[in-house]
Design an enzyme around this catalytic site. Sequence first.
Site, PDB file in Angstrom:
ATOM      1  N   GLU A 154       9.307   9.111 -16.327  1.00  0.00           N
ATOM      2  CA  GLU A 154       7.919   9.512 -16.578  1.00  0.00           C
ATOM      3  C   GLU A 154       7.474   9.093 -17.983  1.00  0.00           C
ATOM      4  O   GLU A 154       6.338   8.688 -18.196  1.00  0.00           O
ATOM      5  CB  GLU A 154       7.776  11.026 -16.421  1.00  0.00           C
ATOM      6  CG  GLU A 154       7.973  11.483 -14.979  1.00  0.00           C
ATOM      7  CD  GLU A 154       8.225  12.980 -14.898  1.00  0.00           C
ATOM      8  OE1 GLU A 154       7.388  13.764 -15.372  1.00  0.00           O
ATOM      9  OE2 GLU A 154       9.275  13.376 -14.375  1.00  0.00           O
TER      10      GLU A 154
ATOM     11  N   HIS B  81       0.828  -1.219   0.000  1.00  0.00           N
ATOM     12  CA  HIS B  81       0.000   0.000   0.000  1.00  0.00           C
ATOM     13  C   HIS B  81       0.856   1.261   0.000  1.00  0.00           C
ATOM     14  O   HIS B  81       0.389   2.317   0.444  1.00  0.00           O
ATOM     15  CB  HIS B  81      -0.946   0.035   1.206  1.00  0.00           C
ATOM     16  CG  HIS B  81      -1.696  -1.237   1.447  1.00  0.00           C
ATOM     17  ND1 HIS B  81      -2.971  -1.462   0.995  1.00  0.00           N
ATOM     18  CD2 HIS B  81      -1.319  -2.385   2.056  1.00  0.00           C
ATOM     19  CE1 HIS B  81      -3.368  -2.677   1.347  1.00  0.00           C
ATOM     20  NE2 HIS B  81      -2.361  -3.270   1.983  1.00  0.00           N
TER      21      HIS B  81
ATOM     22  N   LYS C  66      15.364  22.411 -10.160  1.00  0.00           N
ATOM     23  CA  LYS C  66      14.680  21.175 -10.566  1.00  0.00           C
ATOM     24  C   LYS C  66      15.596  20.154 -11.195  1.00  0.00           C
ATOM     25  O   LYS C  66      16.580  20.465 -11.857  1.00  0.00           O
ATOM     26  CB  LYS C  66      13.573  21.520 -11.561  1.00  0.00           C
ATOM     27  CG  LYS C  66      12.407  22.215 -10.891  1.00  0.00           C
ATOM     28  CD  LYS C  66      11.546  21.248 -10.118  1.00  0.00           C
ATOM     29  CE  LYS C  66      10.403  20.798 -11.005  1.00  0.00           C
ATOM     30  NZ  LYS C  66       9.511  19.889 -10.309  1.00  0.00           N
TER      31      LYS C  66
ATOM     32  N   SER D  69      14.364  22.495 -15.314  1.00  0.00           N
ATOM     33  CA  SER D  69      13.172  23.280 -15.610  1.00  0.00           C
ATOM     34  C   SER D  69      13.613  24.621 -16.173  1.00  0.00           C
ATOM     35  O   SER D  69      14.641  25.160 -15.771  1.00  0.00           O
ATOM     36  CB  SER D  69      12.363  23.487 -14.332  1.00  0.00           C
ATOM     37  OG  SER D  69      11.575  24.658 -14.441  1.00  0.00           O
TER      38      SER D  69
END
Length: 466
Positions: free
Chosen positions: A298, A164, A291, A285
């Site tokens: 992704e 979980h 960043k 970024s």
Amino acid sequence: MSIPNETGANQQWGGRFAEGPSAIMQAINASIGFDAKMWRQDIRGSLAHAAMLAHVGIISAEDEAAIRQGLAEIAREIESGRFEWSEALEDVHMNIEARLTERIGEAGKRLHTARSRNDQVATDFRLWVRDAMDGLAAQQMDLIRVLVRRAEEHAATIMPGYTHLQPAQPTTFGHHLLAYAEMLWRDRGRMLDARARLNECPLGAAAMCGTGFPIDRHMTARALGFDRPTANSLDSVGSRDFAMEFLAACAICATHLSRLAEEIVIWTNPAFGFVKLPDNLTTGSSIMPQKRNPDAAELVRGKTGRITGALVGLLTVVKGLAMTYAKDLQEDKEGVFDAAESLTLCLAATAAMVRDMTPDAARMRAAAGAGFSTATDLADWLVRELRLPFRDAHHVTGRLVARAESLGVDLAGLSLAEMQAVEPRITAAVFEVLTPEASVASRRSHGGTAPENVRAACAAWKERLA
Ligand code: ARG
């Protein structure tokens, strides 16, 4: 290239037609925009077909030699970018055949004897998918090798295990990586299983019912590396389950890669800080200077959508088709091409990330000790040492966790007196089982997380991969 005849109708079948297709007919019908990708397979299939036609005496040896030479020249034209693909000629099959006739005349027109585009495309497509399967299976192997290498390096690197996504039990980074090696091994097995079923040759089924010419389908099957010719001519031109199975194998593999990608996204989040990706596998970024985004992970996760979409797309294309061929089947290719290309990228990117990521053992160890992750070890100790039934041990441990939580300490931070207030028979020996190190070391059951198990599993993997 002079395609349309005097009426504008297609040369390949224009005899019956008084005029050529409308612009929209041509636009919706043409597949050359994507099936040109199969030109090598198409030429290979034509070479095998021509050799067989000559062997059984349907065409002359001279014609076959001219066809062979003409196709070799066409291959060079295509390779060098000199070949002019024509939409009026619809697809890769008719483009190559028309060019062949343009180059060698009469003999080129004999190539299509005892063959139809229906068995031709089924053959080309099988050859293409088979090549893709081989390439992907090899990449899956590469990724497994990288996983095993990193697992061996981190056989004893403790990290939190989750269910979980909540702290459950300590595990090791090596054990975690080997879980993916198992999944990838099955993915590769699925690819190879599908390959074995795919490997029958539809060439010679012709339009759908076979042919009256004395062809030798065993000869063409052999020449193209198939195990045997397909047994039923209708099935040969009307079925695409080889492509469905390929896409299913791709989709399952992509789903596994997507899970690992999701974990990399989590691990590289500074709140976790378990893993660092190198600069060359992350992006910055344009506005936020701090960043460091795990875009590769992704995109592996994201591309899974189109791969699974291709599977659903093909299943949907075929589901309502009466036997045998219908033009709907031309819609079988783009999804397959795209899925193969996407999975190739996903496997390569995942292998690069696994190879070059740097785990932070200290952060993982700290997280592994948090969240009362050794509560199961405490319950097991009560069972083993005090002979408590497991359910009672579970209850006692639950009370100890609640006590620790209210005091703001972990289980090892409770005093012996606090423990004995809940269960008087507990002794100081209990503290030995409360560390993550002791927890993982104790889990030596078959397939368990103990570092010695992980090392043995790595050794077994290396033997398997050798
Ligand atoms: N381009 C077609 C396809 O990909 C080739 C087969 C055409 N067959 C036909 N009967 N029109 O399916």
